[in-house]
Design a protein around this motif. Structure first.
Motif, PDB file in Angstrom:
ATOM      1  N   ARG A 128       0.833  -1.199   0.000  1.00  0.00           N
ATOM      2  CA  ARG A 128       0.000   0.000   0.000  1.00  0.00           C
ATOM      3  C   ARG A 128       0.870   1.252   0.000  1.00  0.00           C
ATOM      4  O   ARG A 128       1.066   1.901   1.033  1.00  0.00           O
ATOM      5  N   PRO A 129       1.418   1.616  -1.166  1.00  0.00           N
ATOM      6  CA  PRO A 129       2.239   2.824  -1.226  1.00  0.00           C
ATOM      7  C   PRO A 129       1.394   4.078  -1.192  1.00  0.00           C
ATOM      8  O   PRO A 129       0.210   4.073  -1.556  1.00  0.00           O
ATOM      9  N   GLY A 130       2.023   5.156  -0.748  1.00  0.00           N
ATOM     10  CA  GLY A 130       1.391   6.461  -0.835  1.00  0.00           C
ATOM     11  C   GLY A 130       1.643   7.055  -2.213  1.00  0.00           C
ATOM     12  O   GLY A 130       1.588   6.353  -3.226  1.00  0.00           O
ATOM     13  N   ALA A 131       1.945   8.336  -2.263  1.00  0.00           N
ATOM     14  CA  ALA A 131       2.154   9.009  -3.543  1.00  0.00           C
ATOM     15  C   ALA A 131       3.448   8.529  -4.190  1.00  0.00           C
ATOM     16  O   ALA A 131       4.490   8.438  -3.537  1.00  0.00           O
ATOM     17  N   PHE A 132       3.390   8.212  -5.473  1.00  0.00           N
ATOM     18  CA  PHE A 132       4.596   7.869  -6.221  1.00  0.00           C
ATOM     19  C   PHE A 132       5.414   9.143  -6.451  1.00  0.00           C
ATOM     20  O   PHE A 132       4.865  10.182  -6.825  1.00  0.00           O
ATOM     21  N   ALA A 133       6.724   9.053  -6.278  1.00  0.00           N
ATOM     22  CA  ALA A 133       7.573  10.198  -6.608  1.00  0.00           C
ATOM     23  C   ALA A 133       7.407  10.586  -8.070  1.00  0.00           C
ATOM     24  O   ALA A 133       7.437  11.772  -8.425  1.00  0.00           O
ATOM     25  N   SER A 134       7.183   9.598  -8.926  1.00  0.00           N
ATOM     26  CA  SER A 134       7.069   9.859 -10.361  1.00  0.00           C
ATOM     27  C   SER A 134       5.808  10.637 -10.725  1.00  0.00           C
ATOM     28  O   SER A 134       5.677  11.094 -11.866  1.00  0.00           O
ATOM     29  N   ASN A 135       4.882  10.841  -9.771  1.00  0.00           N
ATOM     30  CA  ASN A 135       3.743  11.719 -10.050  1.00  0.00           C
ATOM     31  C   ASN A 135       4.205  13.121 -10.431  1.00  0.00           C
ATOM     32  O   ASN A 135       3.501  13.841 -11.143  1.00  0.00           O
ATOM     33  N   ALA A 136       5.389  13.488  -9.948  1.00  0.00           N
ATOM     34  CA  ALA A 136       5.913  14.821 -10.247  1.00  0.00           C
ATOM     35  C   ALA A 136       6.197  15.008 -11.732  1.00  0.00           C
ATOM     36  O   ALA A 136       6.299  16.151 -12.204  1.00  0.00           O
ATOM     37  N   LEU A 137       6.322  13.908 -12.475  1.00  0.00           N
ATOM     38  CA  LEU A 137       6.562  14.041 -13.914  1.00  0.00           C
ATOM     39  C   LEU A 137       5.401  14.727 -14.624  1.00  0.00           C
ATOM     40  O   LEU A 137       5.575  15.259 -15.722  1.00  0.00           O
ATOM     41  N   GLN A 138       4.234  14.723 -14.010  1.00  0.00           N
ATOM     42  CA  GLN A 138       3.094  15.415 -14.608  1.00  0.00           C
ATOM     43  C   GLN A 138       3.360  16.915 -14.720  1.00  0.00           C
ATOM     44  O   GLN A 138       2.775  17.595 -15.573  1.00  0.00           O
ATOM     45  N   TRP A 139       4.239  17.423 -13.868  1.00  0.00           N
ATOM     46  CA  TRP A 139       4.521  18.857 -13.900  1.00  0.00           C
ATOM     47  C   TRP A 139       5.267  19.283 -15.147  1.00  0.00           C
ATOM     48  O   TRP A 139       5.197  20.450 -15.553  1.00  0.00           O
ATOM     49  N   LYS A 140       5.994  18.360 -15.759  1.00  0.00           N
ATOM     50  CA  LYS A 140       6.816  18.769 -16.908  1.00  0.00           C
ATOM     51  C   LYS A 140       5.941  19.270 -18.054  1.00  0.00           C
ATOM     52  O   LYS A 140       6.341  20.173 -18.785  1.00  0.00           O
ATOM     53  N   TRP A 141       4.733  18.679 -18.204  1.00  0.00           N
ATOM     54  CA  TRP A 141       3.867  19.106 -19.294  1.00  0.00           C
ATOM     55  C   TRP A 141       3.399  20.545 -19.082  1.00  0.00           C
ATOM     56  O   TRP A 141       3.335  21.331 -20.042  1.00  0.00           O
ATOM     57  N   ALA A 142       3.089  20.885 -17.867  1.00  0.00           N
ATOM     58  CA  ALA A 142       2.681  22.260 -17.574  1.00  0.00           C
ATOM     59  C   ALA A 142       3.835  23.229 -17.824  1.00  0.00           C
ATOM     60  O   ALA A 142       3.649  24.318 -18.377  1.00  0.00           O
ATOM     61  N   LEU A 143       5.024  22.815 -17.435  1.00  0.00           N
ATOM     62  CA  LEU A 143       6.183  23.678 -17.646  1.00  0.00           C
ATOM     63  C   LEU A 143       6.456  23.885 -19.129  1.00  0.00           C
ATOM     64  O   LEU A 143       6.819  24.978 -19.570  1.00  0.00           O
ATOM     65  N   GLN A 144       6.276  22.826 -19.912  1.00  0.00           N
ATOM     66  CA  GLN A 144       6.553  22.927 -21.338  1.00  0.00           C
ATOM     67  C   GLN A 144       5.494  23.736 -22.073  1.00  0.00           C
ATOM     68  O   GLN A 144       5.785  24.412 -23.056  1.00  0.00           O
TER      69      GLN A 144
END
Length: 287
Positions: free
Chosen positions: A130-146
C-alpha cells in the motif's frame, strides 16, 4: 517458480522484472499488447488484459505467483481463474488510500478496496503493498512547464510521502521471494513527508532552474484537468490534498524492513529525473 507480472510496462512492474530474472525466476510479462516493448531477455511476453477475462486462462496457466495491479472491473473472474490455475501467492499493488480517512467514499480507495476484498475471500495467499504518492507523479509537472511555463497547484502546502518506484519494486520482489513476508499488508512510504512546494524546491535543485508555480482554486484546477482526468478521481485528489494541507503524513519504515535499506529520498528521484524538467515552454523535453 513462475511469476506473472501484470502492468509489466509500468514503472513498478518494469523495475520488478529484472530483479526476478536475476534470481533465476521464470517471468511472464503481461500486458494487453504483449511484446510492445520487447520484454527483457529471459522473460516471456503474454497477453493479459485485466479488463478482458478471455485473456486470463492462458496467462495464468502454470503460474505460481502473480504481481497484480489493482484493476477492479474483472477481479472476481481473475481470482476464479487464478484459483483454477493453482496460483499460490498474489502480491497486490494497492494504495495507502484504503487506510486513510474517508476511504470508502474515495473513488481511488474504492477501486483498490474492491480488489483487496475479492482477494481476501479467495483461497490464494495475498500480500498487499500500500504505497502512498509515487515520486514519479511529479513528472506530470513537466507538461505544464513545457506548455505554459508554470505549475498550477490548488494546495501547495499539501503534504505527501513520495516513494521511489524502485523501492516499491524491491518490496514486491522481497514479498515474492521471501516466504516469511507473505500474507501481510505493508504501508509503504518515502522517508520524508513533503509539501508540494518542498518537492518543487527539490526539482529546482536537481534541474538547476526555477520551477514557478501559482496557487489556483480547486474549481479551476478541476476544470483544467477535466479533459484527461475523470471528475471522481479529481474530486478524490482534491479531497486528499485539502485534508493534508499543512498536515504532515505518517512515514513508515516498511520499505527498509522489506528491502534491507532505507527508502530513497525524493531528492534522489529528482536528481535521476532532472532532464524531464530542463526544457523550456514549447520545447519537447527529455523525459
Amino acid at each position: 517458480m513462475t511469476v506473472l507480472v501484470t502492468g509489466s510496462r509500468g514503472r513498478v512492474g518494469s523495475a520488478l522484472i529484472p530483479l526476478l530474472l536475476g534470481k533465476g525466476i521464470d517471468v511472464r510479462t503481461a500486458s494487453a499488447a504483449p511484446g510492445k516493448p520487447v520484454p527483457p531477455r529471459g522473460a516471456t511476453a503474454v497477453r493479459c488484459d485485466l479488463r478482458d477475462p478471455a485473456t486470463f486462462p492462458a496467462a495464468l496457466d502454470g503460474a505460481d505467483a502473480v504481481f497484480l495491479y489493482a484493476e477492479p472491473s474483472q477481479i472476481e473472474a481473475f481470482v476464479q481463474e487464478a484459483e483454477a490455475a493453482g496460483v499460490q501467492h498474489i502480491v497486490l499493488l494497492s494504495s495507502s488510500s484504503v487506510i486513510g480517512p474517508g476511504a470508502p467514499e474515495s473513488a481511488i480507495a474504492l477501486s483498490h478496496l474492491t480488489v483487496e476484498q475479492a482477494l481476501a475471500v479467495s483461497s490464494i495467499e495475498t500480500t498487499a503493498l500500500r504505497p502512498g504518492a509515487f515520486a514519479s507523479n511529479a513528472l506530470q509537472w513537466k507538461w505544464a512547464l513545457q506548455s505554459s511555463g508554470t505549475i498550477d497547484l490548488p494546495y501547495p502546502g499539501s503534504y505527501s510521502d513520495p516513494i521511489h518506484e524502485r523501492d516499491i519494486a524491491e518490496a514486491a520482489y522481497a514479498a515474492l521471494t521471501e516466504p516469511a513476508l507473505r500474507g501481510a499488508a505493508y504501508h509503504l512510504t518515502g522517508p520524508e513527508s513533503l509539501t508540494f512546494s518542498q518537492q518543487i524546491a527539490a526539482v529546482e535543485a536537481a534541474a538547476g532552474r526555477t520551477v514557478p508555480f501559482r496557487r489556483v482554486t480547486p474549481e479551476a484546477w478541476k476544470e483544467s484537468v477535466g479533459p484527461h482526468l475523470p471528475a471522481a478521481a479529481a474530486d478524490a485528489l482534491l479531497g486528499y490534498w485539502a485534508a493534508s494541507d499543512g498536515v504532515p503524513t505518517t512515514v513508515t519504515h516498511h520499505v527498509e524492513s522489506l528491502t534491507g535499506h532505507p527508502a530513497r529520498t525524493f531528492a534522489t528521484w529528482a536528481a535521476e529525473n532532472a532532464s524531464a524538467f530542463t526544457g523550456t515552454p514549447g520545447s519537447p523535453g527529455t523525459a
